[in-house]
Design an enzyme around this catalytic site. Structure first.
Site, PDB file in Angstrom:
ATOM      1  N   LYS A 149       9.631 -26.145 -26.445  1.00  0.00           N
ATOM      2  CA  LYS A 149       8.223 -26.417 -26.095  1.00  0.00           C
ATOM      3  C   LYS A 149       7.222 -25.919 -27.143  1.00  0.00           C
ATOM      4  CE  LYS A 149       8.166 -26.837 -21.052  1.00  0.00           C
ATOM      5  NZ  LYS A 149       7.482 -26.340 -19.837  1.00  0.00           N
ATOM      6  N   GLY A 171       3.453 -12.365 -13.312  1.00  0.00           N
ATOM      7  CA  GLY A 171       4.208 -12.870 -14.465  1.00  0.00           C
ATOM      8  C   GLY A 171       3.299 -13.359 -15.570  1.00  0.00           C
ATOM      9  N   SER A 196      18.752 -30.952 -16.009  1.00  0.00           N
ATOM     10  CA  SER A 196      17.356 -31.380 -15.853  1.00  0.00           C
ATOM     11  C   SER A 196      17.205 -32.388 -14.717  1.00  0.00           C
ATOM     12  CB  SER A 196      16.858 -32.012 -17.152  1.00  0.00           C
ATOM     13  OG  SER A 196      15.591 -32.603 -16.935  1.00  0.00           O
ATOM     14  N   ASP A 233       1.893 -29.327 -17.493  1.00  0.00           N
ATOM     15  CA  ASP A 233       2.299 -28.293 -16.527  1.00  0.00           C
ATOM     16  C   ASP A 233       1.130 -27.775 -15.678  1.00  0.00           C
ATOM     17  OD1 ASP A 233       5.025 -28.299 -17.111  1.00  0.00           O
ATOM     18  OD2 ASP A 233       4.806 -26.829 -18.727  1.00  0.00           O
TER      19      ASP A 233
END
Ligand code: ATR
Length: 270
Positions: free
Chosen positions: A64, A126, A13, A100
């Site tokens: 998540k 996507g 990360s 996000d």
């Protein structure tokens, strides 16, 4: 500030680099750690963070969605995106949000300040977790139309159903035919990422003024971005989405909205 990022695996990360950079820049004492929590230990792992007086944490793959069941409150943005990537802990309670969409939109706004989302036509490649946040962000900005395409068309249809707005789903095989009159092309698939096949799309028909954004940032310059740049289209790399999504998380824990600097970007890309 006592915070960290939880996921499994978590060693790679970039979040610790980002938050530690801002802590130093703003002279904030504390820690931001990478915390590996296996899926079966999520509940106990989070309880431990509460007992250790954490201010909050980020959440990445594969937690998540599962973290949502542990939150005391989830804001509307995270509910609509269907995932939580940031938690603030206050009085032992967990407040979940999702940054996000903010990261995606801010990356485009800061990279291409003249781009106005209103009345624009967007092609989104996507329909996974990232696409969900991106659709939410685009609709919030008031775009005119989103064309969504995905290898598995059913997934795209399911995703489109979750949102109110002008979203048209078209077959993956048609992706290159749709490029003529779009204003923004976004790759949200994992194609083009290190170790994954490249994104195969013929840009021959692409509107010469269309902005091209890839959310993949390793490598920074994907085949898609290279091809678009060679044609003279404006391009935006994916690293900015990662950096900008971290800003509201830092703000939630410290009250300070930090900036993305060239120095930070270079550190994260090293
Ligand atoms: P993320 O959360 O990062 O969006 P994801 O949910 O696994 O990751 O989604 C990955 C996306 O990449 C999906 O849209 C996936 O398409 P499918 O829904 O058909 O699986 C897309 N993708 C992955 N590999 C692909 C490939 N070889 N060809 C086309 N699309 C691909």
């Amino acid at each position: 500030m006592k915070a960290g990022v939880t996921g499994h695996p978590i060693a790679h990360s970039k979040s610790p680099i980002i938050h530690q950079y801002w802590m130093k820049a703003h002279n904030i004492k504390g820690s931001y750690k990478a915390i590996d929590i296996a899926p079966e230990n999520l509940k106990d792992g989070i309880k431990h963070l509460i007992s250790e007086n954490y201010d909050g944490f980020n959440i990445t793959i594969p937690h998540k969605q599962n973290i949502m069941g542990l939150c005391d409150e989830i804001d509307e943005t995270a509910q609509l995106i269907g995932a939580v990537n940031t938690v603030r802990i206050y009085n032992g309670k967990l407040f979940g949000t999702n940054t996000d969409a903010f990261g995606f939109i801010q990356n485009i706004k800061t990279s291409q300040s003249s781009f106005d989302f209103k009345n624009k036509k967007i092609l989104v490649l996507g329909a996974g977790g990232a696409a969900r946040a991106i659709l939410y962000g685009l609709l919030q900005e008031g775009v005119a139309e989103i064309i969504l395409t995905n290898r598995t068309i059913e997934t795209a249809k399911e995703l489109a159903k979750n949102f109110q707005g002008n979203i048209t789903v078209t077959p993956w095989e048609k992706r290159a035919d749709l490029l003529g009159d779009i204003d923004l092309l976004v790759n949200t698939t994992s194609l083009g990422m290190q170790g994954k096949p490249p994104l195969d799309i013929d840009l021959g028909k692409l509107n010469p003024n269309a902005l091209v954004n890839d959310i993949v940032y390793a490598p920074l310059m994907t085949d898609l971005l290279n091809h678009a740049q060679m044609r003279g289209n404006p391009i935006i790399t994916g690293i900015g989405m990662l950096l900008h999504q971290a800003r509201p998380a830092f703000a939630a824990w410290t009250g300070i909205m930090p900036d993305v600097t060239a120095e930070l970007e270079a550190m994260v890309l090293k």
